[in-house]
Design a protein around this motif. Sequence first.
Motif, PDB file in Angstrom:
ATOM      1  N   ARG A 124       0.822  -1.214   0.000  1.00 51.00           N
ATOM      2  CA  ARG A 124       0.000   0.000   0.000  1.00 51.00           C
ATOM      3  C   ARG A 124       0.859   1.268   0.000  1.00 51.00           C
ATOM      4  O   ARG A 124       0.487   2.273  -0.598  1.00 51.00           O
ATOM      5  CB  ARG A 124      -0.934  -0.016   1.215  1.00 51.00           C
ATOM      6  CG  ARG A 124      -2.070  -1.036   1.084  1.00 51.00           C
ATOM      7  CD  ARG A 124      -2.922  -1.072   2.312  1.00 51.00           C
ATOM      8  NE  ARG A 124      -4.118  -1.882   2.102  1.00 51.00           N
ATOM      9  CZ  ARG A 124      -4.752  -2.554   3.053  1.00 51.00           C
ATOM     10  NH1 ARG A 124      -4.317  -2.482   4.304  1.00 51.00           N
ATOM     11  NH2 ARG A 124      -5.823  -3.266   2.787  1.00 51.00           N
ATOM     12  N   ASP A 125       2.019   1.194   0.654  1.00 43.83           N
ATOM     13  CA  ASP A 125       2.925   2.345   0.633  1.00 43.83           C
ATOM     14  C   ASP A 125       3.321   2.689  -0.794  1.00 43.83           C
ATOM     15  O   ASP A 125       3.374   3.868  -1.177  1.00 43.83           O
ATOM     16  CB  ASP A 125       4.186   2.047   1.454  1.00 43.83           C
ATOM     17  CG  ASP A 125       3.937   2.095   2.949  1.00 43.83           C
ATOM     18  OD1 ASP A 125       2.896   2.660   3.364  1.00 43.83           O
ATOM     19  OD2 ASP A 125       4.767   1.543   3.706  1.00 43.83           O
ATOM     20  N   ARG A 146       0.510   4.392  -2.662  1.00 44.57           N
ATOM     21  CA  ARG A 146       0.396   5.803  -2.298  1.00 44.57           C
ATOM     22  C   ARG A 146       1.498   6.651  -2.927  1.00 44.57           C
ATOM     23  O   ARG A 146       1.317   7.843  -3.194  1.00 44.57           O
ATOM     24  CB  ARG A 146       0.426   5.947  -0.767  1.00 44.57           C
ATOM     25  CG  ARG A 146      -0.858   5.485  -0.087  1.00 44.57           C
ATOM     26  CD  ARG A 146      -0.845   5.842   1.385  1.00 44.57           C
ATOM     27  NE  ARG A 146       0.029   4.967   2.157  1.00 44.57           N
ATOM     28  CZ  ARG A 146      -0.381   3.866   2.781  1.00 44.57           C
ATOM     29  NH1 ARG A 146      -1.667   3.506   2.730  1.00 44.57           N
ATOM     30  NH2 ARG A 146       0.468   3.123   3.478  1.00 44.57           N
ATOM     31  N   GLU A 147       2.636   6.026  -3.192  1.00 45.20           N
ATOM     32  CA  GLU A 147       3.768   6.773  -3.733  1.00 45.20           C
ATOM     33  C   GLU A 147       3.774   6.831  -5.260  1.00 45.20           C
ATOM     34  O   GLU A 147       4.718   7.370  -5.845  1.00 45.20           O
ATOM     35  CB  GLU A 147       5.075   6.166  -3.214  1.00 45.20           C
ATOM     36  CG  GLU A 147       5.248   6.388  -1.712  1.00 45.20           C
ATOM     37  CD  GLU A 147       6.424   5.616  -1.138  1.00 45.20           C
ATOM     38  OE1 GLU A 147       7.252   5.122  -1.939  1.00 45.20           O
ATOM     39  OE2 GLU A 147       6.516   5.509   0.092  1.00 45.20           O
TER      40      GLU A 147
END
Length: 546
Positions: A387-388, A391-392
């Motif tokens: 998920r990181d 988001r990036e």
Amino acid sequence: MSTPSTPGTPSTPGRTPGARAAALRHALATRVVVADGAMGTMLQAQDPTLEDFQQLEGCNEILNITRPDIVRSVHQAYFAAGVDCVETNTFGANHAALNEYDIADRIFELSRAGAHIARQVADEYDAGDGRQRFVLGSMGPGTKLPTLGHTDFTTLRDGFQANAEGLIAGGADLLIVETTQDLLQTKAAVLGARRALTQAGLDLPLVCSLAFETTGTMLLGSEIGAALTVLEPLGIDMIGLNCSTGPAEMTEHLRHLARHARIPLLCMPNAGLPVLTKNGAHFPLDPDGLADAQENFVRDYGLSLVGGCCGTTPEHLRQVVERVRGLTPPARTPHPEPGAASLYQTVPFRQDTAYLAIGERTNANGSKKFREAMLEGRWDDCVEMARDQIREGAHMLDLCVDYVGRDGVADMEELAGRFATASTLPIVLDSTEVPVIQAGLEKLGGRAVINSVNYEDGDGPESRFAKVTALAREHGAALIALTIDEEGQARTPEHKVAIAERLIADLTGNWGIQESDLLIDTLTFTICTGQEESRGDGIATIEAIR
């Protein structure tokens, strides 16, 4: 109760299964073909008894054995209304549905019986006026969603294969995987049907019809673009919509398909959205309204196959026949968008304002943090790392679980199963082990990219190249192809390009992979080692790309 039927393998006089399938393909290519409407309500209207259901109340497929007369009468009513084809009474003849009645061992029997009844009625009408009728073998979704872990992919696929084998044996001219709610479930049905067709040595049309909710997505949240990206590469002959809603709610989905699908389209809506009354569900769309909608859909979106679903009657279809018979679907000029897909959305390979970014922090060989979380079984932490990257701004996620001493298949099943619903981005399955890649493919409802194939161990039938490419073709996955041949990794631009051209020619010409579904990696060794022989590798890679 009538005497149970004992179907054999029928054949239309003078018309082999292959000839009937060819005739149906020709009809779909040259005119609008009309299918029938609702089956379940027509059966229930004749008040079958609990004895007719062999004490399995609500299992309509049992009537193919105990009350073939009732099933025949439904087919006769639709053919009398003028339709070209009828669907078999086999919507629930799959493992998930029949297993709830503890009769999963009867999938083939009930499927064959249902197709046999429809085949007999179609042949009788053929003989009456010489106009050819067709049988569509219905393969419903069942009641289990594999993406949510209700059942496993292999069980579903094998059940659908038995379903398709029975339909083929009973005389179906086309297999329609319909009312699908989960793209992984849909893929299992298509793969099972394809295996049955291969086993029978037949090339019947294979069609997918999807159910979209009033929310605008499939039950698990899949957008129409994701569904098309996932299913078209499986080699299906047609795609469209049925059930769940009326035609008004299907318009935008059909517009998208008409704009982007390379294959023909179908639509079989309900008679409007159901209205709950004291007497049960009422479907408000009258026959004239359905005929209006289908005529407009043919004109605006180039439909080849139209029909009805829940709430539609022979009168609905009679009026549809009057409106569309003799029409030729207008030619479409689709604009396909090659890409990969998660369960939810599609991601084009060609980005308008950026390069295609693949997040690599979910790779056990490239990320110490991810590897340690995987080794310790901290699966939620692994998901959070994915998920990181979402988001990036990553466009796809590389998932690699390869690590010495680990059970790669088990790790891939665990993580791909979690990523399937937790990630809105497509997954790149990255492994040197064929079973690990297969485990990932059988957990992902989206369209994956496989990393990778090359000629390091040759291209014979037992090579890794052949095994991985066969998996990609069966599951409709895209491929990353590396410029490595039997001599090793190419170091010069000329050698890289030569291998790339060989890969493209081989994968498209011999394996049927679309060129637009290949991502060529021209590779380089690490260029910061200071070794003299590698100083030019970066430039060679850039020149090869150019």
